[in-house]
Design an enzyme around this catalytic site. Sequence first.
Site, PDB file in Angstrom:
ATOM      1  N   GLU A 149       1.330  -1.588   0.377  1.00 33.38           N
ATOM      2  CA  GLU A 149      -0.271   0.334   0.089  1.00 33.38           C
ATOM      3  C   GLU A 149       0.256   1.418   0.116  1.00 33.38           C
ATOM      4  OE1 GLU A 149      -3.221   1.773   2.617  1.00 33.38           O
ATOM      5  OE2 GLU A 149      -3.566  -0.119   2.305  1.00 33.38           O
ATOM      6  N   ASP A 155      -0.144   5.982   0.350  1.00 34.84           N
ATOM      7  CA  ASP A 155      -1.022   6.402   0.965  1.00 34.84           C
ATOM      8  C   ASP A 155      -0.589   7.260   0.723  1.00 34.84           C
ATOM      9  OD1 ASP A 155      -2.759   3.991   1.251  1.00 34.84           O
ATOM     10  OD2 ASP A 155      -2.150   4.004   2.962  1.00 34.84           O
ATOM     11  N   GLU A 202      -2.983  10.156   3.014  1.00 31.33           N
ATOM     12  CA  GLU A 202      -4.403  10.179   3.936  1.00 31.33           C
ATOM     13  C   GLU A 202      -4.726  11.623   3.989  1.00 31.33           C
ATOM     14  OE1 GLU A 202      -5.577   5.978   5.941  1.00 31.33           O
ATOM     15  OE2 GLU A 202      -4.050   6.514   6.666  1.00 31.33           O
TER      16      GLU A 202
END
Length: 341
Positions: A129, A131, A133
């Site tokens: 993953e 990211d 955010e």
Amino acid sequence: MMASSSSSPSPRPSRRLLPVLAVAAAVLLLGPGGGVEARQPPPLHGVRPMAFGEGYTQIFGSANLALRGEGRRVHLSLDEATGAGFASQDLFLHGFFSAAVKLPADYAAGVVVAFYLTNGDRYEKTHDELDFEFLGNVRGREWRVQTNVYGNGSTGAGREERYDLPFDPTDDFHHYSILWTKHRIIFYVDETPIREVARTEAMGAAFPSKPMSLYATIWDGSAWATLGGRYRVDYKYAPFVAQFGDLVMQGCPVSSNPAAAAAPSCGTPWFEAAASLSGEQRRAMAAFRHGHMSYSYCHDRRRYPVALSECDAARLRRLFGPDGMKYGRRGARGRRSDVVM
């Protein structure tokens, strides 16, 4: 407390192969904010953004996803019933992924907006993953941005970094981009690279290396997102709307067959060369990190008594406490950052 990233739903999208777009001349494109120019990172110069129907599909949220501008802008909203999200129709092994995002204004504590790559729907215990955010806050406090890197299910060593921003991300669109190659990962905010993760032998499988899909979501992160869950989503301010535009996927699409997914035939893609930062870019990245990074896993001795292999924890140590949080700036509040992990 640091929460695992992107806990929003990630159902498996459909897998329609898309061609890798050629890189055009270095022309700065207009952003999606009604002709307002947004500063794109250099790999985006001259690249045509995609309409939603050209490469994305809705994954949850029913009527909470709305298309604008002939499908070139996407509004995701969060209300008491649900959030919303969309995903790429394809898996990619490496590439350049970008969106211009305008975040909800006013009171947004507990609201989480995410723009990320993951293969969690395919590899439940060994997922990768990458990211961005975006973590909302109470009125008068700024949004925070967090980047995460997970490889082979290494959620126990999420390699999180958190930043404040030199602008108000609710005022206009700004570009957030992820460049992922075989040897390097670079996160951008507008033109500025803000983080570089180089693949090392010591990292091993913790460096993301399996095909991933691209996602964008808005959801309720009340349990952890603002001051460790102290402030929750207040739905009297709903709906909370995150706007996405300038959607770009420039990657190496792979087969939906897991056995064939590790060997796409893309030749030598352009984005491999883009991962080589100039001296000017490195200076800009260093300045951003010095001025705006508020948490670094490399300085967090409570989570990691022994620093992870890629960390040079001696750098800027005087700016960070043993919990990885940055001390308050002189002349500001003169105390620790107000963000609790």
